[in-house]
Design an enzyme around this catalytic site. Structure first.
Site, PDB file in Angstrom:
ATOM      1  N   HIS A 164       7.069  -0.806   4.571  1.00 45.87           N
ATOM      2  CA  HIS A 164       6.957   0.231   3.539  1.00 45.87           C
ATOM      3  C   HIS A 164       8.320   0.917   3.428  1.00 45.87           C
ATOM      4  O   HIS A 164       8.653   1.804   4.208  1.00 45.87           O
ATOM      5  CB  HIS A 164       5.876   1.238   3.970  1.00 45.87           C
ATOM      6  CG  HIS A 164       5.584   2.296   2.964  1.00 45.87           C
ATOM      7  ND1 HIS A 164       4.337   2.461   2.396  1.00 45.87           N
ATOM      8  CD2 HIS A 164       6.352   3.282   2.429  1.00 45.87           C
ATOM      9  CE1 HIS A 164       4.352   3.490   1.561  1.00 45.87           C
ATOM     10  NE2 HIS A 164       5.573   4.002   1.568  1.00 45.87           N
ATOM     11  N   HIS A 205      11.515   2.942   1.442  1.00 45.68           N
ATOM     12  CA  HIS A 205      11.962   3.847   0.383  1.00 45.68           C
ATOM     13  C   HIS A 205      13.393   3.473   0.018  1.00 45.68           C
ATOM     14  O   HIS A 205      14.113   2.877   0.823  1.00 45.68           O
ATOM     15  CB  HIS A 205      11.876   5.300   0.849  1.00 45.68           C
ATOM     16  CG  HIS A 205      10.480   5.834   0.893  1.00 45.68           C
ATOM     17  ND1 HIS A 205      10.184   7.171   0.771  1.00 45.68           N
ATOM     18  CD2 HIS A 205       9.282   5.215   1.039  1.00 45.68           C
ATOM     19  CE1 HIS A 205       8.870   7.357   0.841  1.00 45.68           C
ATOM     20  NE2 HIS A 205       8.308   6.175   1.015  1.00 45.68           N
ATOM     21  N   ARG A 217      -2.131   6.393  -4.772  1.00 49.29           N
ATOM     22  CA  ARG A 217      -2.314   7.375  -3.691  1.00 49.29           C
ATOM     23  C   ARG A 217      -0.977   7.995  -3.282  1.00 49.29           C
ATOM     24  O   ARG A 217      -0.716   9.152  -3.536  1.00 49.29           O
ATOM     25  CB  ARG A 217      -3.003   6.702  -2.489  1.00 49.29           C
ATOM     26  CG  ARG A 217      -3.555   7.675  -1.437  1.00 49.29           C
ATOM     27  CD  ARG A 217      -2.525   8.167  -0.437  1.00 49.29           C
ATOM     28  NE  ARG A 217      -1.906   7.092   0.319  1.00 49.29           N
ATOM     29  CZ  ARG A 217      -0.886   7.290   1.144  1.00 49.29           C
ATOM     30  NH1 ARG A 217      -0.337   8.510   1.287  1.00 49.29           N
ATOM     31  NH2 ARG A 217      -0.332   6.272   1.788  1.00 49.29           N
ATOM     32  N   ASP A 218      -0.111   7.198  -2.690  1.00 49.50           N
ATOM     33  CA  ASP A 218       1.171   7.699  -2.206  1.00 49.50           C
ATOM     34  C   ASP A 218       2.042   8.191  -3.349  1.00 49.50           C
ATOM     35  O   ASP A 218       2.808   9.145  -3.201  1.00 49.50           O
ATOM     36  CB  ASP A 218       1.868   6.574  -1.437  1.00 49.50           C
ATOM     37  CG  ASP A 218       3.109   7.049  -0.692  1.00 49.50           C
ATOM     38  OD1 ASP A 218       3.289   8.259  -0.547  1.00 49.50           O
ATOM     39  OD2 ASP A 218       3.901   6.193  -0.269  1.00 49.50           O
ATOM     40  N   CYS A 278       7.980  11.573  -0.274  1.00 50.18           N
ATOM     41  CA  CYS A 278       7.302  12.142   0.881  1.00 50.18           C
ATOM     42  C   CYS A 278       7.401  13.651   0.799  1.00 50.18           C
ATOM     43  O   CYS A 278       8.498  14.213   0.825  1.00 50.18           O
ATOM     44  CB  CYS A 278       7.924  11.659   2.182  1.00 50.18           C
ATOM     45  SG  CYS A 278       7.157  12.406   3.631  1.00 50.18           S
TER      46      CYS A 278
END
Length: 309
Positions: free
Chosen positions: A215, A217, A23-24, A248
């Site tokens: 979560h 990065h 998904r992400d 993102c």
């Protein structure tokens, strides 16, 4: 291969990986990945031992065209013996997800006004008001709800985000009925000390550690260090993306998510169980990298794939 060791003092013995690559990760691809390839990706991730795989997002196709096939994809993977959370931005998205039998959904909030405006075209409080009926209806139907919170550590427009600002929105999501919160370092600026400070502040505000996931990065190469800080605090849910896919779309400085393979490699060396077969996972990410036409950014995928050549 790293040698598994007994879990170190102060660390959990098992970590649940919340896999977000399908998904992400794929929502940020410039080219649309065929539905059949996405479904095979999810199946391979499940075969590698991942038990929570975020399948897709029921957002309007206009905003995320890469995931416009949610209705076609979900039925192709719904029979897998794993948890398949889906993102729902509003009540319409919830309706679409429930119609296909989804039993785990997620809403996506922001800790900052700038990102809430860029991502949702709403203020933080307006977004929370939009999510309230979504969470209420989902919970009434027995569906588990995850609350994503982006920009927990830094914002590209506002800079460092004050801890009380993050705590307020976390508290609102929990009070709304969310079962779990995912703390997002959307632009990758967090450091271990900042992670510890936020987790402590949340605990002091009555947000229990078992309700929290992280979560990270890897913009500044801190994702694994930040994860370790969270584990030492007692967090046992970590978001990661197979092959390091994703970033993102609204935060141009963000690099990819923490690669699931890099996370598994570190956890294995700490004696922490994940239930993941690293070899199968690496093969899956290498397979997807071939479909995307570029090498995986995961250091572990590159290292282990090179060994096999």
């Amino acid at each position: 291969m790293t040698v598994p060791a007994p879990a170190a003092d102060g660390l959990p013995t098992r970590v649940r990986i919340h896999e977000v690559g399908a998904r992400d990760g794929l929502q940020n691809e410039k080219a649309t990945v065929p539905t059949e390839v996405k479904a095979e990706f999810v199946r391979r991730l499940a075969d590698a031992g991942l038990t929570t795989i975020e399948a897709t997002s029921f957002v309007h196709p206009k905003w995320v065209p890469q995931l416009a096939d949610a209705e076609a994809l979900f039925p192709q993977v719904a029979d897998l013996p794993v948890d398949l959370p889906v993102l729902v931005p509003n009540e319409r998205g919830l309706d679409r997800a429930l119609a296909l039998g989804a039993r785990r959904v997620a809403v996506f909030a922001s800790a900052t006004e700038s990102f809430a405006k860029a991502n949702l075209n709403r203020t933080v409080d307006e977004a929370l008001a939009m999510f309230d009926p979504v969470v209420t209806r989902a919970k009434a139907d027995g569906v588990q709800v995850r609350g994503y919170l982006s920009m927990c550590f830094g914002d590209p427009w506002e800079g460092p985000v004050p801890l009380p600002q993050v705590v307020r929105v976390c508290r609102a999501l929990l009070d709304m009925g969310c079962d779990e919160l995912s703390l997002g370092d959307t632009i990758g600026v967090a450091t271990p000390g900042h992670v510890q400070a936020l987790l402590t502040a949340l605990n002091e505000a009555g947000v229990p550690t078992p309700a929290l996931g992280v979560h990270f990065h890897d913009t500044y190469g801190q994702a694994l260090a930040n994860t370790l800080a969270a584990l030492r605090h007692g967090v046992t849910t970590v978001d990661a993306s197979a092959g390091g896919l994703g970033g993102c779309p609204y935060a141009k400085s963000a690099t990819g998510n923490l690669a699931t393979e890099d996370l598994v490699w570190m956890l294995r060396g700490l004696g922490i169980d994940t239930g993941v077969d690293l070899g199968r996972l690496v093969a899956t990410s290498a397979w997807m990298a071939d479909h995307l036409g570029r090498p995986s950014p995961s250091r572990t995928v590159r290292a282990l794939s090179h060994k096999e050549q």
